[in-house]
Design an enzyme around this catalytic site. Structure first.
Site, PDB file in Angstrom:
ATOM      1  CD  GLN A 229     -13.030 -17.069 -56.713  1.00 52.76           C
ATOM      2  OE1 GLN A 229     -12.444 -15.976 -56.565  1.00 52.76           O
ATOM      3  NE2 GLN A 229     -14.143 -16.896 -56.768  1.00 52.76           N
TER       4      GLN A 229
ATOM      5  CD  GLU B 250     -17.726 -11.794 -57.607  1.00 56.94           C
ATOM      6  OE1 GLU B 250     -16.911 -12.776 -58.145  1.00 56.94           O
ATOM      7  OE2 GLU B 250     -17.496 -10.992 -56.718  1.00 56.94           O
TER       8      GLU B 250
ATOM      9  CG  ASP C 129     -13.160  -6.232 -52.734  1.00 57.19           C
ATOM     10  OD1 ASP C 129     -12.038  -6.664 -51.958  1.00 57.19           O
ATOM     11  OD2 ASP C 129     -14.292  -6.816 -51.874  1.00 57.19           O
ATOM     12  CB  CYS C 130      -8.664  -7.661 -57.273  1.00 53.99           C
ATOM     13  SG  CYS C 130      -7.279  -6.329 -56.639  1.00 53.99           S
ATOM     14  CB  THR C 131      -8.637 -12.644 -55.031  1.00 53.68           C
ATOM     15  OG1 THR C 131      -8.545 -12.887 -56.475  1.00 53.68           O
ATOM     16  CG2 THR C 131      -9.874 -12.999 -54.643  1.00 53.68           C
ATOM     17  CG  ASP C 132      -3.335 -12.347 -52.440  1.00 57.49           C
ATOM     18  OD1 ASP C 132      -2.916 -11.086 -52.221  1.00 57.49           O
ATOM     19  OD2 ASP C 132      -4.074 -13.023 -51.838  1.00 57.49           O
TER      20      ASP C 132
END
EC number: 2.5.1.16
Length: 286
Positions: free
Chosen positions: A33, A108, A158-161
């Site tokens: 990322q 994670e 708790d994911c991102t898009d």
């Protein structure tokens, strides 16, 4: 990035939001990322991944309180909690406030997120990484839930898009794996975007989750940082009573837990499951 400039979010093509950058604290591309943390006078420290705001010091408490206390208090006696993502540590911080929880496992994909958040977002984790109940696993979330021999009472995604690294956490393979390692009566929750602008995400999640859980729904919270304001959270369990608990039951559990929150309270808990008609209509049309 130069300081004293404007940082523009790139999530949407036709509209969006910007933040004045007072000071860049961290900016580096990892294997997974593009990570940046900068300071803004109104929102404090802001973290963004791949051009999308993930969290700010000013309003992170809303997101993290609603993602943790809603499922944990609805469950009532959760002992083992799994967090997928959550490298900034704030989800972990809120889970550690529940003293009846015995183990907290966080998966994670990027160790770099955890290390720099410990340094640059200390208010998010508030020392929770040192809780003796906590175990950090560096792994892909889909792989973990489909391979682990552990079972959990609550799973928080708790994911991102659903683009880039976060896309796999919206797949049937992930949802099936979560069902596999949930204890009977367990609860799965996940962020599902701002429904008014990203309704397809909610509809897709509902369709997929319904293959594995008998009770699938959503709850919402108003979070200023996320453009569009009203964040939607997916909810899935095989105990359909848990989504309809009375405010009196939630109040009793809230009191027993000794929690003091800035956004969450038992009335908010119950009201959060009331959804706008456009979402009801869209779900009915599937």
């Amino acid at each position: 990035m130069a300081e004293n400039t404007m940082w523009h979010e790139t999530l949407h093509d036709q509209f969006g939001q910007y933040f004045a950058v007072d000071n860049v604290l961290y900016h580096e591309k990892t294997d997974h990322q593009d990570l940046i943390i900068f300071e803004n006078a109104a929102f404090g420290r802001v973290m963004a991944l791949d051009g999308v705001v993930q969290t700010t010091e000013r309003d992170e408490f809303i997101y993290h309180e609603m993602m943790t206390h809603v499922p944990l208090l609805a469950h009532g006696h959760a002992k083992h909690v799994l967090i997928i993502g959550g490298g900034d540590g704030a989800m972990l911080r809120e889970v550690t406030r529940h003293k009846n929880v015995e183990t907290i496992t966080m998966v994670e994909i990027d160790a770099g997120v955890v290390s720099f958040c410990r340094q640059y977002l200390p208010n998010h984790n508030a020392g929770s990484y040192d809780d003796p109940r906590f175990t950090l696993v560096i792994d892909d979330g889909v792989n973990f839930v489909n391979q682990t021999h552990q079972t959990f009472d609550v799973i928080i995604s708790d994911c991102t898009d659903p683009i880039g690294p976060g896309e796999s956490l919206f797949t049937s393979a992930f949802y099936e794996g979560c069902k596999r390692c949930l204890n009977p009566g367990g609860i799965f929750v996940a962020q599902n975007g701002v429904c008014f602008l990203q309704q397809d995400e909610a509809l897709d999640s509902h369709r997929k989750l319904s293959h594995y859980f008998s009770d699938v729904g959503f709850y919402q919270a108003a979070i200023p940082t996320y453009y569009g304001g009203i964040m939607t959270f997916a909810w899935a369990t095989d105990n359909d009573a848990l989504r309809h608990l009375s405010s009196e039951i939630i109040q009793a559990r809230f009191h027993a837990a000794g929690l003091k929150c800035r956004y969450y309270n038992p009335a908010i808990h119950v009201a959060a499951f009331a959804l706008p008609q456009y979402l009801h209509d869209a779900l009915s049309a599937q």
